[in-house]
Design an enzyme around this catalytic site. Sequence first.
Site, PDB file in Angstrom:
ATOM      1  N   ASP A  16       0.843  -1.191   0.000  1.00  0.00           N
ATOM      2  CA  ASP A  16       0.000   0.000   0.000  1.00  0.00           C
ATOM      3  C   ASP A  16       0.882   1.245   0.000  1.00  0.00           C
ATOM      4  O   ASP A  16       1.712   1.411   0.902  1.00  0.00           O
ATOM      5  CB  ASP A  16      -0.852  -0.061   1.281  1.00  0.00           C
ATOM      6  CG  ASP A  16      -1.859   1.054   1.391  1.00  0.00           C
ATOM      7  OD1 ASP A  16      -1.712   2.090   0.695  1.00  0.00           O
ATOM      8  OD2 ASP A  16      -2.797   0.900   2.201  1.00  0.00           O
ATOM      9  N   ILE A  17       0.693   2.119  -0.960  1.00  0.00           N
ATOM     10  CA  ILE A  17       1.567   3.298  -1.068  1.00  0.00           C
ATOM     11  C   ILE A  17       1.377   4.240   0.123  1.00  0.00           C
ATOM     12  O   ILE A  17       2.301   4.973   0.482  1.00  0.00           O
ATOM     13  CB  ILE A  17       1.357   4.021  -2.410  1.00  0.00           C
ATOM     14  CG1 ILE A  17       2.556   4.935  -2.696  1.00  0.00           C
ATOM     15  CG2 ILE A  17       0.029   4.775  -2.450  1.00  0.00           C
ATOM     16  CD1 ILE A  17       2.644   5.426  -4.114  1.00  0.00           C
ATOM     17  N   ASN A  30      -6.336  12.970 -10.819  1.00  0.00           N
ATOM     18  CA  ASN A  30      -7.067  13.398 -12.021  1.00  0.00           C
ATOM     19  C   ASN A  30      -6.777  14.885 -12.264  1.00  0.00           C
ATOM     20  O   ASN A  30      -6.253  15.575 -11.396  1.00  0.00           O
ATOM     21  CB  ASN A  30      -8.563  13.122 -11.874  1.00  0.00           C
ATOM     22  CG  ASN A  30      -9.131  13.705 -10.604  1.00  0.00           C
ATOM     23  OD1 ASN A  30      -9.076  14.906 -10.379  1.00  0.00           O
ATOM     24  ND2 ASN A  30      -9.666  12.847  -9.741  1.00  0.00           N
ATOM     25  N   GLY A  38      -9.729   4.676  -6.235  1.00  0.00           N
ATOM     26  CA  GLY A  38      -8.430   4.024  -6.374  1.00  0.00           C
ATOM     27  C   GLY A  38      -7.401   4.559  -5.401  1.00  0.00           C
ATOM     28  O   GLY A  38      -7.712   4.893  -4.250  1.00  0.00           O
ATOM     29  N   VAL A  39      -6.181   4.668  -5.871  1.00  0.00           N
ATOM     30  CA  VAL A  39      -5.077   5.081  -5.006  1.00  0.00           C
ATOM     31  C   VAL A  39      -5.260   6.535  -4.551  1.00  0.00           C
ATOM     32  O   VAL A  39      -4.876   6.902  -3.431  1.00  0.00           O
ATOM     33  CB  VAL A  39      -3.725   4.828  -5.713  1.00  0.00           C
ATOM     34  CG1 VAL A  39      -3.504   5.737  -6.899  1.00  0.00           C
ATOM     35  CG2 VAL A  39      -2.579   4.942  -4.722  1.00  0.00           C
ATOM     36  N   ASP A  40      -5.855   7.356  -5.389  1.00  0.00           N
ATOM     37  CA  ASP A  40      -6.114   8.759  -5.048  1.00  0.00           C
ATOM     38  C   ASP A  40      -6.996   8.843  -3.796  1.00  0.00           C
ATOM     39  O   ASP A  40      -6.676   9.567  -2.833  1.00  0.00           O
ATOM     40  CB  ASP A  40      -6.810   9.406  -6.253  1.00  0.00           C
ATOM     41  CG  ASP A  40      -6.772  10.919  -6.255  1.00  0.00           C
ATOM     42  OD1 ASP A  40      -6.079  11.500  -5.401  1.00  0.00           O
ATOM     43  OD2 ASP A  40      -7.440  11.510  -7.116  1.00  0.00           O
ATOM     44  N   SER A 123      -2.048   5.064 -14.084  1.00  0.00           N
ATOM     45  CA  SER A 123      -2.981   4.823 -15.209  1.00  0.00           C
ATOM     46  C   SER A 123      -3.483   3.389 -15.377  1.00  0.00           C
ATOM     47  O   SER A 123      -4.320   3.150 -16.242  1.00  0.00           O
ATOM     48  CB  SER A 123      -2.394   5.274 -16.562  1.00  0.00           C
ATOM     49  OG  SER A 123      -2.480   6.675 -16.726  1.00  0.00           O
ATOM     50  N   GLY A 125      -5.211   1.435 -13.375  1.00  0.00           N
ATOM     51  CA  GLY A 125      -6.448   1.057 -12.688  1.00  0.00           C
ATOM     52  C   GLY A 125      -7.642   1.536 -13.483  1.00  0.00           C
ATOM     53  O   GLY A 125      -7.905   1.074 -14.599  1.00  0.00           O
ATOM     54  N   TYR A 127      -8.064   4.113 -15.177  1.00  0.00           N
ATOM     55  CA  TYR A 127      -7.725   4.713 -16.478  1.00  0.00           C
ATOM     56  C   TYR A 127      -7.408   3.691 -17.567  1.00  0.00           C
ATOM     57  O   TYR A 127      -7.263   4.048 -18.726  1.00  0.00           O
ATOM     58  CB  TYR A 127      -6.593   5.733 -16.331  1.00  0.00           C
ATOM     59  CG  TYR A 127      -7.033   7.088 -15.800  1.00  0.00           C
ATOM     60  CD1 TYR A 127      -8.340   7.306 -15.364  1.00  0.00           C
ATOM     61  CD2 TYR A 127      -6.153   8.156 -15.730  1.00  0.00           C
ATOM     62  CE1 TYR A 127      -8.743   8.537 -14.873  1.00  0.00           C
ATOM     63  CE2 TYR A 127      -6.551   9.398 -15.246  1.00  0.00           C
ATOM     64  CZ  TYR A 127      -7.851   9.584 -14.810  1.00  0.00           C
ATOM     65  OH  TYR A 127      -8.250  10.813 -14.334  1.00  0.00           O
TER      66      TYR A 127
HETATM   67  P1  ADP Z   1      -5.627   5.450 -12.550  1.00  0.00           P
HETATM   68  O1  ADP Z   1      -6.902   6.246 -12.503  1.00  0.00           O
HETATM   69  O2  ADP Z   1      -4.404   6.302 -12.888  1.00  0.00           O
HETATM   70  O3  ADP Z   1      -5.736   4.218 -13.378  1.00  0.00           O
HETATM   71  P2  ADP Z   1      -6.044   3.928 -10.041  1.00  0.00           P
HETATM   72  O4  ADP Z   1      -5.952   4.479  -8.672  1.00  0.00           O
HETATM   73  O5  ADP Z   1      -7.369   3.498 -10.543  1.00  0.00           O
HETATM   74  O6  ADP Z   1      -5.365   5.044 -11.009  1.00  0.00           O
HETATM   75  O7  ADP Z   1      -5.066   2.697 -10.180  1.00  0.00           O
HETATM   76  C1  ADP Z   1      -3.670   2.785 -10.291  1.00  0.00           C
HETATM   77  C2  ADP Z   1      -3.038   1.598  -9.581  1.00  0.00           C
HETATM   78  O8  ADP Z   1      -3.014   1.865  -8.170  1.00  0.00           O
HETATM   79  C3  ADP Z   1      -3.783   0.270  -9.739  1.00  0.00           C
HETATM   80  O9  ADP Z   1      -2.827  -0.754  -9.965  1.00  0.00           O
HETATM   81  C4  ADP Z   1      -4.463   0.086  -8.371  1.00  0.00           C
HETATM   82  O10 ADP Z   1      -4.634  -1.273  -8.041  1.00  0.00           O
HETATM   83  C5  ADP Z   1      -3.404   0.699  -7.484  1.00  0.00           C
HETATM   84  N1  ADP Z   1      -3.806   1.059  -6.119  1.00  0.00           N
HETATM   85  C6  ADP Z   1      -5.033   1.265  -5.588  1.00  0.00           C
HETATM   86  N2  ADP Z   1      -4.940   1.563  -4.271  1.00  0.00           N
HETATM   87  C7  ADP Z   1      -3.608   1.549  -3.969  1.00  0.00           C
HETATM   88  C8  ADP Z   1      -2.849   1.756  -2.778  1.00  0.00           C
HETATM   89  N3  ADP Z   1      -3.432   2.060  -1.607  1.00  0.00           N
HETATM   90  N4  ADP Z   1      -1.485   1.652  -2.860  1.00  0.00           N
HETATM   91  C9  ADP Z   1      -0.878   1.357  -4.023  1.00  0.00           C
HETATM   92  N5  ADP Z   1      -1.540   1.163  -5.180  1.00  0.00           N
HETATM   93  C10 ADP Z   1      -2.883   1.242  -5.144  1.00  0.00           C
END
Ligand code: ADP
Length: 177
Positions: A16-17, A30, A38-40, A123, A125, A127
């Site tokens: 987890d980042i 975005n 997602g990660v955001d 990008s 996830g 995207y």
């Molecule tokens: P995008 O809109 O740029 O595609 P996403 O957040 O949907 O971004 O996904 C980008 C990547 O981040 C995906 O591989 C997703 O599984 C991953 N992700 C989601 N949550 C976390 C987290 N807490 N830590 C690290 N990576 C994550």
Amino acid sequence: MRVESGNGVIELVLGDITKQAVDGIVNAANAALAGGGGVDGAIHRAGGPSILEECRAIGGCPTGQTVITGAGRLPAKHVLHTVGPVWHGGGHGEADLLASCYKTALELARDNGLKSLAFASISTGIYGYPVTQAAAIAIREIAAFLAGNDHPSLVRMALFDQHTYDAYAAALSAQEQ
Ligand code: ADP
């Protein structure tokens, strides 16, 4: 996986980042810097409201570019918000825009004196960027940066699932040869 590259090290971790205790973490934001899924969403939830307040003050960020804020309650010191391209089949400049995300984030980290940086997989996830292609671009750009700069010297990819980790591990192994 940990590989020496240029003047630094590239590390891949499954995790987890929001838990990464590094100088900067790179969010897949975005263009409105409005927070999202997602990660955001995970970064804003874990870091608290100060990150979104700083994003609102900045106002927005074009695709392929990166801005920097504080990190609120996160263990990292800064959040770099990069805006990846939405995948539209590959014929709309997606590869160049994704490369620019990594390049501008690394340059912004360098210019702010950061020594360690962790990226999410930009990008791939919501995207929809195919992860094999995205991983090759990410590793290529990180290796090129580390060859020409001395910091950040630790660049980590924090990958959330095994499938994504495996794609980056394959790209990093290919880069080594
Ligand atoms: P995008 O809109 O740029 O595609 P996403 O957040 O949907 O971004 O996904 C980008 C990547 O981040 C995906 O591989 C997703 O599984 C991953 N992700 C989601 N949550 C976390 C987290 N807490 N830590 C690290 N990576 C994550």
